[in-house]
Write a protein that holds these residues in place. Sequence first.
Motif, PDB file in Angstrom:
ATOM      1  N   GLY A   1       0.839  -1.202   0.022  1.00  0.00           N
ATOM      2  CA  GLY A   1       0.166   0.058   0.089  1.00  0.00           C
ATOM      3  C   GLY A   1       0.729   1.162  -0.088  1.00  0.00           C
ATOM      4  N   VAL A   2       2.094   1.192   0.352  1.00  0.00           N
ATOM      5  CA  VAL A   2       2.908   2.621   0.391  1.00  0.00           C
ATOM      6  C   VAL A   2       3.746   2.588  -0.700  1.00  0.00           C
ATOM      7  N   GLY A   3       4.174   3.755  -0.866  1.00  0.00           N
ATOM      8  CA  GLY A   3       5.362   3.826  -1.945  1.00  0.00           C
ATOM      9  C   GLY A   3       6.187   4.931  -1.537  1.00  0.00           C
ATOM     10  N   ARG A   4       6.892   5.601  -2.450  1.00  0.00           N
ATOM     11  CA  ARG A   4       7.889   6.459  -2.218  1.00  0.00           C
ATOM     12  C   ARG A   4       7.372   7.557  -1.420  1.00  0.00           C
ATOM     13  N   GLY A   5       6.195   8.255  -1.827  1.00  0.00           N
ATOM     14  CA  GLY A   5       5.917   9.416  -0.847  1.00  0.00           C
ATOM     15  C   GLY A   5       5.424   9.292   0.386  1.00  0.00           C
ATOM     16  N   TYR A   6       4.600   8.316   0.717  1.00  0.00           N
ATOM     17  CA  TYR A   6       4.481   8.235   1.976  1.00  0.00           C
ATOM     18  C   TYR A   6       5.432   7.421   2.887  1.00  0.00           C
ATOM     19  N   SER A   7       6.449   6.842   2.371  1.00  0.00           N
ATOM     20  CA  SER A   7       7.555   6.378   3.036  1.00  0.00           C
ATOM     21  C   SER A   7       8.402   7.590   3.468  1.00  0.00           C
ATOM     22  N   ASP A   8       8.453   8.458   2.508  1.00  0.00           N
ATOM     23  CA  ASP A   8       9.299   9.787   3.168  1.00  0.00           C
ATOM     24  C   ASP A   8       8.639  10.472   4.082  1.00  0.00           C
ATOM     25  N   ASP A   9       7.129  10.673   4.533  1.00  0.00           N
ATOM     26  CA  ASP A   9       6.568  11.286   4.977  1.00  0.00           C
ATOM     27  C   ASP A   9       6.398  10.456   6.474  1.00  0.00           C
ATOM     28  N   ALA A  10       6.214   9.291   6.339  1.00  0.00           N
ATOM     29  CA  ALA A  10       6.152   8.480   7.586  1.00  0.00           C
ATOM     30  C   ALA A  10       7.361   8.593   8.379  1.00  0.00           C
ATOM     31  N   LEU A  11       8.641   8.389   7.676  1.00  0.00           N
ATOM     32  CA  LEU A  11       9.973   8.445   8.329  1.00  0.00           C
ATOM     33  C   LEU A  11      10.120   9.788   8.821  1.00  0.00           C
ATOM     34  N   HIS A  12       9.786  10.853   8.265  1.00  0.00           N
ATOM     35  CA  HIS A  12      10.040  12.008   8.868  1.00  0.00           C
ATOM     36  C   HIS A  12       8.937  12.175  10.102  1.00  0.00           C
ATOM     37  N   HIS A  13       7.949  11.691  10.069  1.00  0.00           N
ATOM     38  CA  HIS A  13       6.899  11.761  11.320  1.00  0.00           C
ATOM     39  C   HIS A  13       7.508  11.045  12.250  1.00  0.00           C
ATOM     40  N   ALA A  14       8.201   9.724  11.995  1.00  0.00           N
ATOM     41  CA  ALA A  14       8.755   9.163  13.167  1.00  0.00           C
ATOM     42  C   ALA A  14      10.240   9.532  13.591  1.00  0.00           C
ATOM     43  N   ARG A  15      10.728  10.624  13.096  1.00  0.00           N
ATOM     44  CA  ARG A  15      12.075  10.969  13.070  1.00  0.00           C
ATOM     45  C   ARG A  15      13.007   9.796  13.003  1.00  0.00           C
ATOM     46  N   LEU A  16      12.991   9.134  11.752  1.00  0.00           N
ATOM     47  CA  LEU A  16      13.805   8.053  11.794  1.00  0.00           C
ATOM     48  C   LEU A  16      14.523   8.609  10.302  1.00  0.00           C
TER      49      LEU A  16
ATOM     50  N   PHE B   1       1.654  16.162   0.661  1.00  0.00           N
ATOM     51  CA  PHE B   1       2.710  15.409   1.266  1.00  0.00           C
ATOM     52  C   PHE B   1       3.457  16.437   2.333  1.00  0.00           C
ATOM     53  N   THR B   2       4.055  16.223   3.287  1.00  0.00           N
ATOM     54  CA  THR B   2       4.483  16.814   4.159  1.00  0.00           C
ATOM     55  C   THR B   2       6.011  17.225   4.021  1.00  0.00           C
ATOM     56  N   VAL B   3       6.788  16.326   3.421  1.00  0.00           N
ATOM     57  CA  VAL B   3       8.334  16.300   3.045  1.00  0.00           C
ATOM     58  C   VAL B   3       8.598  15.789   1.744  1.00  0.00           C
ATOM     59  N   HIS B   4       7.914  14.879   1.259  1.00  0.00           N
ATOM     60  CA  HIS B   4       8.203  14.180  -0.126  1.00  0.00           C
ATOM     61  C   HIS B   4       8.183  15.264  -1.164  1.00  0.00           C
ATOM     62  N   GLY B   5       9.264  15.205  -2.025  1.00  0.00           N
ATOM     63  CA  GLY B   5       9.490  16.226  -3.056  1.00  0.00           C
ATOM     64  C   GLY B   5       9.540  17.499  -2.807  1.00  0.00           C
ATOM     65  N   ARG B   6       9.808  17.706  -1.471  1.00  0.00           N
ATOM     66  CA  ARG B   6       9.770  19.093  -1.088  1.00  0.00           C
ATOM     67  C   ARG B   6      11.344  19.598  -0.731  1.00  0.00           C
ATOM     68  N   TRP B   7      12.278  18.915  -1.228  1.00  0.00           N
ATOM     69  CA  TRP B   7      13.613  19.188  -0.747  1.00  0.00           C
ATOM     70  C   TRP B   7      13.848  20.647  -1.193  1.00  0.00           C
ATOM     71  N   GLY B   8      14.856  21.443  -0.145  1.00  0.00           N
ATOM     72  CA  GLY B   8      15.328  22.555  -0.548  1.00  0.00           C
ATOM     73  C   GLY B   8      14.140  23.566   0.313  1.00  0.00           C
ATOM     74  N   GLN B   9      12.931  23.125   0.651  1.00  0.00           N
ATOM     75  CA  GLN B   9      12.006  24.010   1.435  1.00  0.00           C
ATOM     76  C   GLN B   9      12.310  23.591   2.990  1.00  0.00           C
ATOM     77  N   PRO B  10      11.856  24.587   3.826  1.00  0.00           N
ATOM     78  CA  PRO B  10      12.243  24.487   5.065  1.00  0.00           C
ATOM     79  C   PRO B  10      11.268  23.208   5.899  1.00  0.00           C
ATOM     80  N   CYS B  11      12.008  22.447   6.745  1.00  0.00           N
ATOM     81  CA  CYS B  11      11.252  21.381   7.351  1.00  0.00           C
ATOM     82  C   CYS B  11      10.177  21.894   8.232  1.00  0.00           C
ATOM     83  N   PRO B  12       8.950  21.461   7.844  1.00  0.00           N
ATOM     84  CA  PRO B  12       7.870  22.070   8.740  1.00  0.00           C
ATOM     85  C   PRO B  12       7.899  21.924  10.208  1.00  0.00           C
ATOM     86  N   ARG B  13       8.631  21.092  10.719  1.00  0.00           N
ATOM     87  CA  ARG B  13       8.821  20.730  11.903  1.00  0.00           C
ATOM     88  C   ARG B  13      10.017  21.706  12.660  1.00  0.00           C
ATOM     89  N   CYS B  14      11.023  21.629  12.196  1.00  0.00           N
ATOM     90  CA  CYS B  14      12.488  22.579  12.702  1.00  0.00           C
ATOM     91  C   CYS B  14      12.935  23.884  11.768  1.00  0.00           C
TER      92      CYS B  14
END
Length: 278
Positions: free
Chosen positions: A166-181, A228-241
């Motif tokens: 069920g998961v691919g590239r996009g939500y893998s990026d976002d889930a790992l960011h959410h989990a701080r992994l 998406f929270t982070v996927h495909g948004r490289w170069g933009q500020p992290c929404p958390r830090c």
Amino acid sequence: MPEMPEIQALAERVAGVVEGATLEGFDLLQFSSLKTVTPRPAEYVGRRIEGVGRRGKYLILSYEGGDRMLVHLSQGGRLDIEAPPKSTKPRGSVARFRLAERPSLLVKEFGKERKAGVWSLSADDDGPLAALGPEVLSEEAAALFRESTDARRVHTILRDQRTVAGVGRGYSDDALHHARLSPYAVLGKLDGEERERLITGLHEVLTDALEVERRRSGGLPTKLGDHFTVHGRWGQPCPRCGVDLRRVSYESHEVTYCPDCQTGGKVLADRRLSRLIR
């Protein structure tokens, strides 16, 4: 690529349009998109669609008698609900389901991969569904994340449909960011607290995304992933830090991550960039 939230919400919308309808015709508009030989799609004509569901990233149309047709949109596939029904062949057309007195369903594909397809399966044949792992939000998947000693990276595992579906590239990026992994984190080396963060991250990211996808109407638009929270948004500020997001580029995909939140300040080597610098 459409993932679980997109396909689940799409299945629910399609169900509202086609359940109970009779298949009037199936037009194969791109020869290579039909992935099975038997039963032939023509054998479904005149039969009623009893349900629409999802397994992994597959959309499932279930017909009376138990036979099914699967649609997989792969990387660039999309689906239009055509109301009123059409007979044209737009650019990228793959296949069209024509339904008696209902809108038609047009499968399209954009890009170069051309892997979107349709499967016809008899009631006793699971076809590509047989190779899928447990659904990513299932208890079986949670047990795998808690107990597995798999030596692969979590990002790799999440994208492997044979392990979890069920998961691919996009939500893998976002889930790992959410989990701080880190995207390079190895599942077998995670401690118990990290594993629970991974499970929580997957559940929260995917359920939030499903809620967003359920607000759509019609089929799937060309542009996806606007939430998406982070996927495909490289170069933009992290929404958390607020630190700039970075990426690691591969031949066929990119991984986006936050070096502050996920890798302790370490910038991961980007092989494509390294080759350019030499």
